[in-house]
Structure formats: structure tokens, C-alpha cells
Design a protein around this motif. Structure first.
Motif, short mmCIF file in Angstrom:
data_model
loop_
_atom_site.label_atom_id
_atom_site.label_comp_id
_atom_site.label_asym_id
_atom_site.label_seq_id
_atom_site.Cartn_x
_atom_site.Cartn_y
_atom_site.Cartn_z
N ALA B 9 39.60 -3.80 -18.54
CA ALA B 9 40.41 -2.78 -17.87
C ALA B 9 40.43 -1.47 -18.66
N HIS B 12 37.01 0.20 -18.56
CA HIS B 12 36.80 0.81 -17.24
C HIS B 12 37.50 2.16 -17.14
N SER B 13 38.72 2.20 -17.65
CA SER B 13 39.49 3.44 -17.59
C SER B 13 38.77 4.56 -18.36
N LYS B 16 35.61 5.64 -16.49
CA LYS B 16 35.94 6.42 -15.29
C LYS B 16 36.32 7.85 -15.66
N PRO B 69 35.32 -1.51 -10.94
CA PRO B 69 35.99 -2.11 -12.10
C PRO B 69 35.04 -2.75 -13.12
N ASP B 221 41.76 -9.04 -16.83
CA ASP B 221 40.29 -9.06 -16.87
C ASP B 221 39.75 -10.28 -16.12
N GLN B 224 39.83 -9.64 -12.52
CA GLN B 224 38.79 -8.66 -12.16
C GLN B 224 37.43 -9.32 -11.99
N GLU B 248 42.54 -8.66 -8.05
CA GLU B 248 42.72 -7.63 -9.09
C GLU B 248 44.02 -6.86 -8.93
N ASN B 249 44.44 -6.67 -7.68
CA ASN B 249 45.68 -5.92 -7.50
C ASN B 249 46.92 -6.80 -7.44
#
Lengths: 95, 487
Positions: B9, B12-13, B16, B69, B221, B224, B248-249
Motif C-alpha cells: 500500500a 503504491h502511494s 502514484k 494497486p 496488502d 490487495q 481491498e476496500n
């Protein structure tokens, strides 16, 4: 149940395994221990209990019978230890 | 910042926000492999060139605004899941030079997601074992104590994730092979419901028990990776055609208030459970109670037969599945005296290791004429009773909590000559495979010797969401998952 060396050799033949004397000796002991442990199942009352082959039972997983691409011969043969003219080669079977 | 220690996570952030690139991240992981692999020995193959190419491709996707993700996330794959063109050995000499001509379903999905594959991970040969000592190639060590086993059979996957040699990994679980090594290495591992993840391209061990799942350093994770690999696959007739929840959510949604946690009384009474393990699990239940959950006692009356049922069914299915290794289509061949039967026997005896041969013999025996009903038939019936136990227990609880393994990681060599003792150490994980239910192992403490202890949470069929939510709430309340081994 204890398994004898003769039974180990018979089962090894069925499974196309060749065991040397030392392996037969060792396996006979180890596998007997496992089978004796497993024998406790014999005492359970399972009269009328349906056997489970898959925990999530699906029946008839159908799909449309459509023409699709398949693995090409060359790719399918790529890992073969011996191949010839688009075929797998095995030792001679008939005389 | 140690990029190789980032959660998926967090990485990924950063990807991004374009604060790091996928190539930088992959390089950091490859450098970590260079630094610690010599000690841990988790990888059978490191695919550095293709990993860097995949990372560069991921960077192009991200530059184009497409950053999913898992895009650019370096993952390791247990060496029994096929990646086209990448050597896949199952840690067996018999497949030493096998290069699959296709991708497994899960690999196809991860490629679509833009993931990066850094290599193939060590395991017990054909996934048969609980310590990774049965690998035909190398001994993987537990990153928390190099004299101990990492667990098995996905020992390479768990050790690599724990030591920062990938951000997450795929394993496979036939009797605990994801959950037990995750427990021993202090990471998160989940076996999904049977049928949730396609087995297409997973080299078969016991087809009615095998399931692919994630090994990661956090529960989010895990959610995900699970979300990425699920879905119906017509190529696997046991793949269940049902909608995949938004793992994931939903993982952060909900809390534990009003939830019931089942404690099987047969597990509580079991001998051979290390007191530190029992203590850590009890503390974990108390943490859940403090978060609003309620404990209930449940019963799984057929627990004492689980190991016996498993060690009939799994070797029986294995002996049938492994009949395909005949020296003809792929893999190793020893021509022998050049007679066909002789070639089969030479190939299989030299290609398979001792544990695999042992299980083939047990399985062949259990399926042979005169013994089939007494062994295999009986085991399938008792399997029904074990499944009914869980069904009944889940009428009075939402999840069941247990240790993942009865002890922390044992020493290398400690059980290898005594198969039955090794098999008995699987007691808490086997039943999830027999019943087809999902299970997750998460870190819940450390022994006085500093070894990780895992908490197992079992759920109802297709209820991975509740497992993930429960595990996430526990993880947030405890932080055991933030500890890393010193290497």
C-alpha cells in the motif's frame, strides 16, 4: 496396519518406483508408523455417511463448445527430453 | 527510506505520486536479494532482467495515468506456479529444467495488474512438507533465526516476504502450506475458500485441497493481492462462478462489536501446544474482546481424526497427480536399459526425493485393490463428518480462532527423519483444507526466544471478507506485524 517389505516392493512397482534395499527397509518402518496411525479411522461409525471428494461441490461445469486456439505443437514439445517430427519419442515398446 | 521494506500500500502511494519509480523499487528489492539471499536462501530463480523490463513497462503505464494497486509492485512467486518461459521446478529434480509454455491464471491476472515478478521461491518438493527441508535444491532458513526452518511448504515465499526480498508473494496451501510458514516467519498468509482462486497453472499436489493465496506483510496488502488473483476461470472446473467482493476496500470497513469468536474446546484440550503459543492466542482473543467481540465455546468433535484423514486423502491424490512425471513430455529422463517400464522407473526414482516417494507409496497403497474402501473410502466419509463439524460450529460463531502451528519454528533437522511427528505439527491447519473453508494467519506475538507466533482465523465458505476485517482490526490494535527480523 504394518506394511511388509514385500508389500512396499509391490506398491513401488505399481507406482513405477525402483527402491534399493536401504530405502525399502526405511520406508517399511516409516510407512507402517503412518498406516498404524491412520488405522484409527477404522473404528469410526460412518454407516450411511456420504463420502466427500470436494468440499465445494460443483456439478457440470459446462461451457460453450467453441473453437479456440490451442497450444502449438512446437511449444507443447519444447520441454520434451526427446522428440522427433512433431512427436514425443519413447523407448521401443514392441519388438 | 528502505524501499524494500515498504508495504504494498505504501509503495503504491509513492508510485502514484511519482515520488519513486517502479524501476527504483525493483532495483531496491534486487539489491536486498543480493545482500541477504546468501543467508536466507529463499529463491530458486531470480529473474532480474525480466523484472526490470516489467518495472520499466509499469513506469510507462504509471506515466500514462494507469497506476493500479499492484502496478510496479515486486512480487515473488512460489516455484510451482507457472510463468511462461520462466523455469518452474516445484523444487524437484524431475522438473529441474521445466519452462512452462503458458501462464497460470493468477499470473495472467497479476500481469494485467502490472505487477513485477522478481523470481521463483523455494518450497518443499511438490509442496510436500512443513519445513521446506524437502526441497531438492536448497535449504531455506528462517530470517528470525537462521538455524530454524521457515515452515513449509511455502517456506521460500514467507522467508522472502519477511526479509524484504519482495513486497509480497504467492504461495499455495494444501494442508497449511501458506498459513504455517507465514506464522513461523511473522507475516500474513491466507488460504482462500476452495474454488475462489483458479488452480490453472498451479502444479497439482492434491487437487481437492490445493489453493493459491497471498503472503504479505500486512492484512491490507493481503486483501490487495487476493483481490487481484480471484475470479472465475473456465479453465479450472472447480473455480466457482461467483462475484468477487471488493476485498481491498471492505477490509477497513466494519468493526468487531457484536462479533462472535469461536474457540473449539478440542483445541483447548490438545496436548503438545507450546504454552507461549497458547498464551499468545489467549491474549489475542482478549484483544478481540476489548474491540467488542464476544467469545463462545464451540465443538469440533472429529478433530482427533483430521491428521489421519488428511494423510490418506492428500497422498492418494498426489500418487495419482504425480503419475504424469514419466520422462516423456517434460522434465528429467533416465533412459535406463532403454525399455519403457525401465525408463519410467529410473526416471521417477532418480527424479523424486524421499518424501515424495514416501507419499506416492502411501497413496498408491491406499488406492490399491483391496485397500481402497478401508482407507480412501473411509477417509472421504470422515471428511464429511469434519465438514459437518465446521458447519455446525459456524451456526454459533462468525469466526473460529486457533493457533496456526502448535509451536514456533523448530530447528533444522529436528523432525526430518520422523514423518509422523512432522505430520502431527499440521493439526491446526489441515481441517480448513478438508472443509474447504478460508483461513488466515497473522502475527500475534513472539516467543521468549524472539520467534514469531501466528494466530489463525478460520471463516465460513466464501467469507474471506470477515476474516480480513477481523485480522485488520486485530493488526491495527497490536502492531506485531511492524517488527522485522534483523539480518
Amino acid at each position: 496396519m504394518r506394511i511388509t517389505k514385500e508389500q512396499i516392493l509391490h506398491v513401488a512397482h505399481l507406482a513405477r518406483l525402483e527402491l534399493d534395499e536401504e530405502a525399502v527397509e526405511k520406508f517399511a518402518g516409516q510407512i507402517s508408523t503412518v498406516l498404524e496411525y491412520v488405522d484409527q479411522l477404522q473404528g469410526i461409525d460412518t454407516e450411511g455417511v456420504k463420502p466427500t471428494s470436494h468440499a465445494i461441490s460443483l456439478t457440470n461445469a459446462f461451457r460453450e463448445d467453441q473453437q479456440r486456439d490451442h497450444l502449438e505443437t512446437e511449444k507443447a514439445l519444447a520441454n520434451a527430453p526427446e522428440k522427433e517430427d512433431g512427436s514425443f519419442v519413447v523407448p521401443k515398446v514392441v519388438g | 527510506m528502505d524501499l524494500h521494506q515498504l508495504s504494498i500500500a505504501a509503495a503504491h502511494s509513492l508510485l502514484k505520486k511519482k515520488e519513486i519509480t517502479a524501476v527504483e523499487l525493483t532495483r531496491a528489492v534486487l539489491e536486498r536479494i543480493d545482500a541477504v539471499e546468501e543467508k536466507v536462501q529463499a529463491y530458486l530463480t531470480v529473474t532480474d532482467d525480466s523484472a526490470l523490463a516489467q518495472a520499466a513497462e509499469a513506469d510507462r503505464r504509471i506515466a500514462g495515468g494507469d497506476c493500479g494497486p499492484l502496478t510496479g509492485i515486486p512480487l515473488g512467486i512460489k516455484d510451482l506456479i507457472c510463468i511462461e518461459g520462466v523455469r518452474t521446478t516445484c523444487a524437484s529434480k524431475i522438473l529441474e529444467n521445466y519452462h512452462p509454455p503458458y501462464d497460470a491464471f493468477v499470473i495472467r491476472k497479476l500481469k494485467q495488474a502490472g505487477a513485477v515478478f522478481v523470481g521463483k521461491l523455494n518450497m518443499d518438493e511438490f509442496a510436500m512438507g512443513s519445513s521446506t527441508e524437502n526441497s531438492g535444491f536448497k535449504l531455506t532458513r528462517n530470517p528470525w533465526d537462521l538455524e530454524r526452518i521457515p515452515g513449509g511448504s511455502s517456506g521460500g515465499s514467507a522467508a522472502a516476504v519477511a526479509s524484504g526480498m519482495c513486497l509480497g508473494a504467492l504461495g499455495s496451501d494444501t494442508g497449511g502450506s501458506i498459513r504455517q510458514p507465514a506464522s513461523h516467519c511473522g507475516v500474513v498468509g491466507m488460504k482462500p475458500t476452495y474454488g475462489r482462486v483458479s488452480r490453472f497453472g498451479l502444479v497439482a499436489f492434491a487437487s481437492s485441497l490445493d489453493q493459491i493465496g497471498p503472503i504479505t506483510r500486512s492484512v491490507t496488502d493481503c486483501a490487495q493481492v487476493l483481490a487481484a488473483i480471484c475470479g472465475h476461470d473456465p479453465a479450472d472446473s472447480t473455480s466457482v462462478p461467483m462475484a468477487v467482493p471488493d476485498f481491498e476496500n471492505s477490509v477497513r470497513a466494519g468493526d468487531l462489536s457484536g462479533m462472535t469468536v469461536g474457540l473449539p474446546k478440542e483445541y483447548q484440550a490438545m496436548e503438545g501446544v507450546d504454552p507461549e503459543v497458547a498464551g499468545a492466542v489467549e491474549s489475542a482473543v482478549q484483544v478481540m474482546e476489548n474491540l467488542g467481540a464476544r467469545r463462545v465455546s464451540v465443538s469440533l468433535p472429529n478433530t482427533e481424526y483430521v491428521v489421519a484423514v488428511y494423510y490418506v486423502i492428500a497422498p492418494s491424490e498426489a500418487s495419482s497427480n504425480l503419475a504424469r512425471y514419466d520422462g516423456v513430455k517434460y522434465g528429467f529422463r533416465d533412459a535406463g536399459r532403454n525399455d519403457l517400464i525401465d525408463m519410467y522407473r529410473n526416471t521417477r526414482s532418480k527424479g523424486f526425493g524421499a518424501e515424495v516417494q514416501r507419499r506416492i507409496i502411501i497413496g498408491t497403497y491406499c488406492l490399491s485393490a483391496g485397500y481402497y474402501d478401508a482407507y480412501y473410502g473411509k477417509a472421504m466419509q470422515v471428511r464429511t463428518l469434519i465438514m459437518e463439524d465446521f458447519k455446525k460450529a459456524f451456526e454459533s460463531c462468525d469466526v473460529i480462532v486457533a493457533p496456526t502451528a502448535p509451536t514456533p519454528a523448530f530447528r533444522i533437522g529436528e523432525k526430518i527423519e520422523d514423518p509422523l511427528t512432522m505430520y502431527l505439527s499440521d493439526i491446526f491447519t489441515l481441517s480448513a483444507n478438508l472443509a474447504g473453508i478460508p483461513g488466515i494467519s497473522i502475527p500475534c506475538g513472539f516467543s521468549s526466544g524472539g520467534l514469531p507466533i501466528g494466530l489463525q482465523i478460520l471463516g465460513k465458505h466464501f467469507d474471506e471478507q470477515t476474516l480480513l476485517q477481523t485480522a485488520y482490526r486485530f493488526e491495527q490494535a497490536t502492531k506485531f506485524h511492524t517488527k522485522r527480523p534483523r539480518l
